[in-house]
Design a protein around this motif. Sequence first.
Motif, mmCIF file in Angstrom:
data_model
loop_
_atom_site.group_PDB
_atom_site.id
_atom_site.type_symbol
_atom_site.label_atom_id
_atom_site.label_comp_id
_atom_site.label_asym_id
_atom_site.label_seq_id
_atom_site.Cartn_x
_atom_site.Cartn_y
_atom_site.Cartn_z
ATOM 1 N N SER A 84 0.823 -1.208 0.000
ATOM 2 C CA SER A 84 0.000 0.000 0.000
ATOM 3 C C SER A 84 0.857 1.257 0.000
ATOM 4 N N ASP A 85 2.118 1.118 0.412
ATOM 5 C CA ASP A 85 2.990 2.290 0.476
ATOM 6 C C ASP A 85 3.115 2.979 -0.877
ATOM 7 N N GLU A 86 3.209 2.198 -1.951
ATOM 8 C CA GLU A 86 3.304 2.812 -3.274
ATOM 9 C C GLU A 86 2.015 3.541 -3.623
ATOM 10 N N LEU A 208 -8.071 2.235 -0.930
ATOM 11 C CA LEU A 208 -6.889 1.395 -0.816
ATOM 12 C C LEU A 208 -7.223 0.086 -0.120
ATOM 13 N N ASN A 209 -6.518 -0.961 -0.516
ATOM 14 C CA ASN A 209 -6.656 -2.274 0.103
ATOM 15 C C ASN A 209 -5.291 -2.967 0.016
ATOM 16 N N THR A 210 -5.158 -4.106 0.644
ATOM 17 C CA THR A 210 -3.853 -4.760 0.697
ATOM 18 C C THR A 210 -4.009 -6.258 0.856
ATOM 19 N N ARG A 221 4.346 -8.022 -0.485
ATOM 20 C CA ARG A 221 4.245 -6.587 -0.775
ATOM 21 C C ARG A 221 3.333 -6.316 -1.965
ATOM 22 N N LEU A 222 2.042 -6.519 -1.773
ATOM 23 C CA LEU A 222 1.075 -6.218 -2.833
ATOM 24 C C LEU A 222 -0.084 -5.425 -2.248
ATOM 25 N N GLY A 223 -0.211 -4.193 -2.714
ATOM 26 C CA GLY A 223 -1.326 -3.337 -2.324
ATOM 27 C C GLY A 223 -2.186 -3.020 -3.526
ATOM 28 N N MET A 224 -3.416 -2.599 -3.278
ATOM 29 C CA MET A 224 -4.344 -2.254 -4.342
ATOM 30 C C MET A 224 -4.888 -0.856 -4.129
ATOM 31 N N ALA A 225 -5.160 -0.191 -5.241
ATOM 32 C CA ALA A 225 -5.933 1.050 -5.224
ATOM 33 C C ALA A 225 -7.065 0.884 -6.213
ATOM 34 N N TYR A 226 -8.273 1.246 -5.803
ATOM 35 C CA TYR A 226 -9.449 1.225 -6.675
ATOM 36 C C TYR A 226 -9.865 2.671 -6.923
#
Length: 354
Positions: A84-86, A208-210, A221-226
Amino acid sequence: MTESYQDMKTLEQLTRPNIWRLKPYSSARNEYSGKEAHVFLDANENPYNQPYNRYPDPLQWEVKKAVAKVKGVDVEHIFLGNGSDEAIDLPYRCFTQPGIDNVVAIEPTYGMYEVCADINDVEYRRVKLNSNFDLDAEAILAACDEHTKIIWLCSPNNPTGNALNREEMLKILERFEGIVIIDEAYSDFSREQSFRFELKAHPNLIVLNTMSKAWGSAAIRLGMAYASKEIIDLFNKVKYPYNINELTQRRALELLNDPYEVDKWVRLILQERNSMMEAFAQLPICRGIYPTQANFFLTKVTDAQAIYDYLVDEGIIVRNRTHVCLCQDCLRITIGTRAENSELLAALRNYPSK
């Protein structure tokens, strides 16, 4: 700020001019898009050590299709980030002018919003939550001015664990002329409906989600943005070309193809959370436990620093939040396995007798 939702700025107005004009790096894997190929002599890769000799899919389409199926969001509305940091850093780089713009956030909340603001030389404005750790939309909006580009909300919030008032969040979404980001890292543990289903109604929304929490995959290390397709396109312009490595993509696909195992983990954690909170409330050190919809709870104790130090000596690590706003003498307890939770409780039952 009193503007209505209809007066919201356009995405071009919100975006830094240099980012709006940016011509993104064209990776070798993008240039033949739509064609099938089996001989790859374009990217200066080593032909040996397959499959790790090849650059990964820069837009992670296979993983996004799996995320879309599980999360109920169209593929074109999904961004995948290096944690999620990115996805937290990219809005600063896309929308805020260093030294000019500002963002507004609730206090207390997740610390990376402020860290990224500092890195990007953007003023970070805090608005305290009330005694129940909930927000007041009017106070949030009053902290904004013509240079406020982003409002940060986290629900369920960290470190408090509670879900924020949905009606107050909707007021902010409808009245703020900039970008509203709702971090739902802990939403899989919550009873509240995710805001990712509100994207079409709110083009200024990023959710954001992770995979670090419910999916048990902090290490990959995988984050999501919708968000809207237009915002996702901006993120893809600015991100590094191959931001998600092949190993992460493969492991994510394995997990996403078996979501029922994750559902089982969530049920076990929620059951253990309820038992843990009941037992913790009986400890002499406990002065109160705050409501939570996350995989942790915040508790006020007799002396957070002393208890934290004692637990460290016992080889048990919790999070001391006593120096965080509104969290004096509070510890944040993550729900572990039953054995781990029992070890914590046993140690605290012996405090301070040792």
